[in-house]
Scaffold this active site. Structure first.
Site, PDB file in Angstrom:
ATOM      1  N   HIS A 292       0.834  -1.218   0.000  1.00 55.37           N
ATOM      2  CA  HIS A 292       0.000   0.000   0.000  1.00 55.37           C
ATOM      3  C   HIS A 292       0.868   1.268   0.000  1.00 55.37           C
ATOM      4  O   HIS A 292       1.999   1.223  -0.401  1.00 55.37           O
ATOM      5  CB  HIS A 292      -0.999  -0.025   1.162  1.00 55.37           C
ATOM      6  CG  HIS A 292      -1.716  -1.342   1.262  1.00 55.37           C
ATOM      7  ND1 HIS A 292      -2.769  -1.655   0.445  1.00 55.37           N
ATOM      8  CD2 HIS A 292      -1.493  -2.439   2.034  1.00 55.37           C
ATOM      9  CE1 HIS A 292      -3.183  -2.887   0.737  1.00 55.37           C
ATOM     10  NE2 HIS A 292      -2.416  -3.387   1.685  1.00 55.37           N
ATOM     11  N   GLU A 307      -2.365   0.465   7.992  1.00 50.58           N
ATOM     12  CA  GLU A 307      -1.496  -0.643   7.580  1.00 50.58           C
ATOM     13  C   GLU A 307      -0.281  -0.143   6.820  1.00 50.58           C
ATOM     14  O   GLU A 307       0.827  -0.628   6.998  1.00 50.58           O
ATOM     15  CB  GLU A 307      -2.286  -1.629   6.710  1.00 50.58           C
ATOM     16  CG  GLU A 307      -1.478  -2.868   6.363  1.00 50.58           C
ATOM     17  CD  GLU A 307      -2.048  -3.648   5.190  1.00 50.58           C
ATOM     18  OE1 GLU A 307      -3.227  -3.479   4.877  1.00 50.58           O
ATOM     19  OE2 GLU A 307      -1.277  -4.417   4.588  1.00 50.58           O
ATOM     20  N   HIS A 361       2.713  -6.963   4.890  1.00 52.26           N
ATOM     21  CA  HIS A 361       1.339  -6.489   5.098  1.00 52.26           C
ATOM     22  C   HIS A 361       0.902  -6.785   6.526  1.00 52.26           C
ATOM     23  O   HIS A 361       1.546  -7.539   7.246  1.00 52.26           O
ATOM     24  CB  HIS A 361       0.367  -7.200   4.140  1.00 52.26           C
ATOM     25  CG  HIS A 361       0.532  -6.780   2.725  1.00 52.26           C
ATOM     26  ND1 HIS A 361      -0.323  -5.905   2.111  1.00 52.26           N
ATOM     27  CD2 HIS A 361       1.493  -7.090   1.808  1.00 52.26           C
ATOM     28  CE1 HIS A 361       0.080  -5.701   0.870  1.00 52.26           C
ATOM     29  NE2 HIS A 361       1.177  -6.410   0.653  1.00 52.26           N
ATOM     30  N   GLU A 422       1.469 -11.574   6.287  1.00 49.22           N
ATOM     31  CA  GLU A 422       0.397 -10.913   7.049  1.00 49.22           C
ATOM     32  C   GLU A 422       0.798 -11.107   8.507  1.00 49.22           C
ATOM     33  O   GLU A 422       0.473 -12.107   9.137  1.00 49.22           O
ATOM     34  CB  GLU A 422      -0.972 -11.537   6.743  1.00 49.22           C
ATOM     35  CG  GLU A 422      -1.463 -11.354   5.312  1.00 49.22           C
ATOM     36  CD  GLU A 422      -2.007  -9.952   5.016  1.00 49.22           C
ATOM     37  OE1 GLU A 422      -1.914  -9.040   5.879  1.00 49.22           O
ATOM     38  OE2 GLU A 422      -2.541  -9.778   3.893  1.00 49.22           O
TER      39      GLU A 422
HETATM   40 ZN   LIG Z   1      -2.162  -5.137   2.820  1.00 50.26          ZN
END
Ligand SMILES: [Zn+2]
Length: 459
Positions: A292, A307, A361, A422
């Protein structure tokens, strides 16, 4: 309350709170590359607390993208080439080529018409978006290149006197108080510098190749692998705008300096610490991708932490540690709060022929969901995912949610072993506070480095 009384009450409320309705419909104008789009009759654009929403038929009929509507799942899919954006009515989570992205406003249904946020969709499809509040107009630009011939020249208050490229730096000599606007564009990768109310000085052509008829020129750049060429033109005549374009061989970060103290020279420097000339000296090359960035915050945490900020903090920490490694070189896809298309993130790693690609992430889900997941795409990349996962689970000390298959763009399109991390759930209070705890971040960064070294079998 009697009926009449209730109606009076409503009228009073509506007078007292004229903005109580959260959305207002009006005929906003939409321009694509300077041409106003003729909206079909009955097509209403809506301003939802500052987010301009348009019917999906505008996206298909006027912008020319493929749009699919699944009534059963209330899903809108917008497609152009390899770029796919999927949105669900009422959900702020969009899916971009298999990756979750947060939108500022969810798509809505209004009497059988689906409205989607035009800025979000346009930007994902590669258009530049500008909103003119005074004119209530959306300006979409499909490409930054091109001239606007035939317009009356505006008054320039600054001039570009000379231009040069050396030491992987573009230097521009200027007179006046011009404020260069520098931006990064992709497909093809380039850095664009716009100077409004600025013209070329009369002596410019004596310092650089310049065609007086087309008001443009080009400089061949050799010996700098990042750069193909530098070109410049009188891009717009009203207002008079000089545009300089650095054509890149791949996406590249840069820093801009100068002009703060009226020095008369500003510099666009490609020698940023985050992406050195990579892959030299037999070292292993690791590309770290902070997911992102910029207008795309990624998931939003319980306490509104973003995030994109976690991802960047982690990438910078991993970079710092890897920079100390004798046998590893590291390149970040982004080293500040900028946005890159997914395809550009993969392209950086592919162009550099990296040995390992890791995308960082943080997760989002129900508030009870907690723990660490690591994703691979190719079966052959599982060893990398396993090596990273083992260490990160230990460092986070949360639930081990396992190594999983995931069809994410960045690990699908990269040609080298890749993993998507993640690390924890921003939607879970405990996870979120851990993810943003500097000491935990340090431990996770060390864990990622250990995983990389174990996988690459380097000391
Ligand atoms: Zn992400």
């Amino acid at each position: 309350m009697k009926k009449f009384g209730f109606l009076m009450f409503l009228v009073v409320i509506m007078i007292a709170f004229p903005k109580m309705a959260d959305a207002s419909s009006y005929s906003a104008k939409i321009y694509l590359d300077g041409q106003q789009i003729n909206l079909s009759s009955g097509v209403k654009v809506e301003n939802n607390n500052g987010t301009v929403m348009v019917p999906i038929r505008v996206i298909s009929e006027n912008l020319g993208f493929d749009v699919y509507w699944n009534k059963a799942t209330k899903t809108v899919t917008v497609q152009d080439g390899s770029q796919t954006v999927t949105m669900v009515i009422g959900s702020q989570q969009a899916d971009i080529n298999g990756q979750r992205v947060q939108m500022t406003k969810a798509p809505v249904l209004r009497g059988g018409t689906t409205l989607v946020p035009i800025r979000f969709v346009s930007e994902q499809m590669g258009l530049q978006v500008r909103w003119d509040n005074a004119q209530k107009a959306v300006y979409l630009t499909s490409s930054y290149d091109g001239n606007n011939p035939g317009e009356q020249p505006g008054v320039a208050t600054s001039t570009v006197d000379g231009i040069s490229f050396s030491e992987n730096r573009l230097m521009v000599a200027v007179t006046g108080n011009t404020k260069p606007n520098v931006s990064k564009l992709s497909s093809p990768d380039r850095i664009v510098i716009d100077m409004v109310n600025t013209n070329f000085s009369d002596t410019f052509s004596s310092n650089a190749s310049f065609d007086d008829v087309t008001k443009s020129g080009q400089m061949a750049v050799t010996g700098y692998p990042d750069v193909k060429a530098v070109r410049y033109s009188l891009y717009n005549s009203n207002p008079t705008t000089v545009r300089i374009v650095i054509d890149l061989n791949y996406a590249k970060n840069y820093t801009v300096s100068g002009l703060e103290n009226g020095s008369g020279v500003f510099i666009v420097d490609l020698n940023t610490g985050s992406n050195p000339t990579p892959g030299t000296g037999g070292k292993k090359l690791v590309v770290i991708d902070a997911g992102h960035g910029d207008h795309d915050p990624g998931a939003i945490g319980v306490t509104k932490k973003r995030e994109k900020d976690f991802n960047l903090a982690m990438a910078l920490k991993v970079e710092k540690l890897l920079a100390k490694e004798q046998n590893i070189e590291v390149v970040l896809t982004r080293s500040n709060d900028t946005f890159l298309e997914l395809k550009d993130r993969a392209k950086i790693a592919n162009d550099l022929k990296a040995d390992v690609f890791i995308s960082i992430h943080a997760n989002s889900g129900p508030s009870t969901a907690s723990g660490t997941e690591t994703y691979y795409y190719n079966e052959s990349d599982k060893a990398l995912a396993n090596a990273l996962h083992k260490e990160i689970v230990k460092a986070m000390g949360l639930k081990d949610r396992g190594v999983r298959y995931g069809n994410f763009h960045v690990i699908r399109e990269t040609k080298m072993p890749g993993a998507l991390l993640e690390v924890g759930f921003l939607s879970n209070k405990t996870d979120e506070s851990k993810l943003f705890d500097p000491a935990t971040q340090d431990r996770v960064a060390e864990a990622i480095v250990r995983g990389i070294k174990n996988y690459l079998k380097v000391d």
